[in-house]
Design an enzyme around this catalytic site. Structure first.
Site, short mmCIF file in Angstrom:
data_model
loop_
_atom_site.label_atom_id
_atom_site.label_comp_id
_atom_site.label_asym_id
_atom_site.label_seq_id
_atom_site.Cartn_x
_atom_site.Cartn_y
_atom_site.Cartn_z
N THR A 32 1.06 -0.69 0.29
CA THR A 32 -0.11 -0.25 0.16
C THR A 32 0.84 0.85 -0.05
OG1 THR A 32 -2.03 1.05 0.91
CG2 THR A 32 -0.50 0.82 2.56
N CYS A 38 -3.13 7.90 7.37
CA CYS A 38 -4.04 6.78 7.29
C CYS A 38 -3.19 5.36 7.39
CB CYS A 38 -4.52 5.87 5.99
SG CYS A 38 -5.43 7.27 4.55
N HIS A 55 -5.65 -1.01 4.73
CA HIS A 55 -5.91 0.77 4.00
C HIS A 55 -6.72 1.74 4.77
CE1 HIS A 55 -2.92 3.97 1.88
NE2 HIS A 55 -4.29 4.44 2.82
#
Lengths: 169, 289
Positions: A32, A38, A55
């Site tokens: 990711t 995040c 994620h």
């Protein structure tokens, strides 16, 4: 509709914001990109060689229940249980699972309003604690962007950021 | 102040690039002028029609899978009815400036397309933020333009940074220094000031120059646009569209919060909407290719 990927035909499976991927094929990796506030949450069962990555964008689905119904993977509290359940359905065993976490950076100023990264990590700690799951390794906070990579064959998780050396969690 | 990007600033390491940046994309001025005085789409079409390259691109976009037209779109007029006038104007603005913004900035650790992606994200975030705050249409449209152009100064400050890597900027990743302060300490001006100086050469409305100049210090201007773009910039960084060494090493100013009336719930909503709009934003980003 949830954005769930199970082993695709690509060797590298890319997980976007509000998405997760699960894999049990050893020649694959899950990645990711560009985690800001995040969180990237990687789980791996080294016995069954099952790995997954989520994620998430925000800490708490109760902020926007309508959105959470559309995509629960955007939130820590509704995404994490789905990540674990998906791994169990592929044979992973709770006691084996190794959890590694990256991201949760924050900008500065107005901390009580915008410290989404810190809140994301607190929310994750709470939900894992309630379920008796430990975080094995983490690299969270600060003000950097991070890309997270999980190797399904080895379970190794690597992190890289612009201008910094790659490191393993 | 204008002299700073010609003579005074240490960022002026590439005169050719400086000249390129100073030349205004003519269609941008015309579109913004028309929009401000009388947003009549027929007259906007007349302006676009004079630019063959942009007209061709708009027709390509209107015929693309993203808009799946029932029958081929062969005129700007039918493009407007197919994809909407706001979408056309957004596309024209992006096409007009992408050549100046879609470049890597190695001095900031930003790779190919990073600046452009960040700029487009910030533009969309600024537009949406203006709408959520119930700003009028002109303010919302200006916020989009400023969001797109807010970091144009980095194209020049990068010229100094890539030749003289500033160790604090690299270590911004570790010690938490503020990128604006580091620029001021080392270059004697920051990318916001530099950007405003570039845009002054374009003769765009003062409100645009002002908001670019103060997008890191929105308390220094009365304009709400600087505050909107300040928060939109933060939204892009927080959601992972910041990039480079200094990805999140900026302050969020409380003033922006107060000026816009934005609250945390609205901010969360904005972040979610940006994520949902991702494919639209990525398509717009692809215009530069």
């Amino acid at each position: 509709m949830m954005n769930v990927v199970r082993c695709s035909s690509e060797n590298r499976i890319v997980v976007g914001i509000g998405e997760m991927a699960l894999c049990d094929e050893e020649n694959r990796e899950i990645v990711t990109f560009s985690l800001g506030s995040c969180l990237g949450i990687s789980i791996y069962d080294p016995v069954m060689k099952v790995g997954g990555m989520l994620h998430v964008l925000l800490p708490d689905s109760t902020i926007q229940k309508d959105r959470a119904a559309v995509n629960p993977l955007m939130f820590v509290d509704t995404g994490v249980p789905r990540l674990f359940r998906a791994a169990y359905s592929m044979g992973a065993v709770k006691e084996n699972i190794i959890v590694k976490v990256a991201g949760g950076a924050d900008m500065r100023g107005a901390r009580n309003i915008f410290n989404i990264g810190e809140r994301n990590f607190q929310s994750l700690q709470n939900i894992l604690r309630r379920n008796n799951v430990n975080i094995h390794k983490q690299e969270v906070g600060g003000s950097i962007s991070r890309t997270m990579n999980l190797n399904i064959a080895t379970g190794k998780v690597s992190i890289n950021s612009p201008g910094m050396q790659n490191r393993f969690l | 102040m204008r002299e700073t990007i010609n003579q005074g600033s240490r960022s002026n390491a590439n005169p050719k690039l400086t000249e390129q940046l100073k030349s205004s994309p003519a269609i941008l001025n015309q579109i913004l002028e028309k929009y401000r005085n009388d947003p009549d789409i027929d007259e906007v079409i007349e302006i676009i029609r004079l630019d063959a390259e942009i007209t061709t691109r708009i027709l390509e976009i209107a015929n693309s899978a993203a808009f799946s037209p029932g029958s081929p779109v062969t005129s700007l007029k039918s493009a407007v009815s197919n994809i909407g006038s706001n979408e056309i104007i957004r596309n024209v603005i992006c096409l007009a400036v992408s050549g100046k913004l879609d470049r890597p900035l190695s001095g900031y650790g930003m790779e190919d397309h990073d600046l452009w992606r960040h700029s487009v994200y910030t533009a969309y975030a600024a537009e949406r933020l203006g709408q959520i705050c119930s700003m009028d249409d002109e303010t919302v449209q200006t916020a989009f333009t400023v969001g797109l152009l807010h970091d144009i100064g980095k194209v020049l400050t990068n010229e100094y940074l890539k030749r003289h890597p500033v160790s604090p900027l690299i270590s911004v990743t570790k010690d938490g220094a503020d990128v604006i302060q580091i620029e001021r300490n080392n270059l004697f001006m920051d990318h916001a000031q530099t950007g405003a100086e570039i845009i002054r050469y374009w003769n765009l409305p003062e409100i645009i120059t002002d908001a670019i100049r103060y997008h890191h210090a929105p308390g220094n201007t009365q304009s709400p646009i600087a505050s909107i773009v300040h928060l939109a910039d933060a939204a892009a960084h927080i959601s992972g569209h910041g990039y480079g060494f200094s990805a999140m090493a900026s302050h969020i100013d409380q003033v922006a919060w107060e000026r816009t009336g934005f609250n945390s719930e609205m901010f969360y909503l904005l972040l979610m909407e940006l994520q949902i709009m991702e494919s639209e934003i990525e398509r717009m980003m692809g215009l530069a290719r």
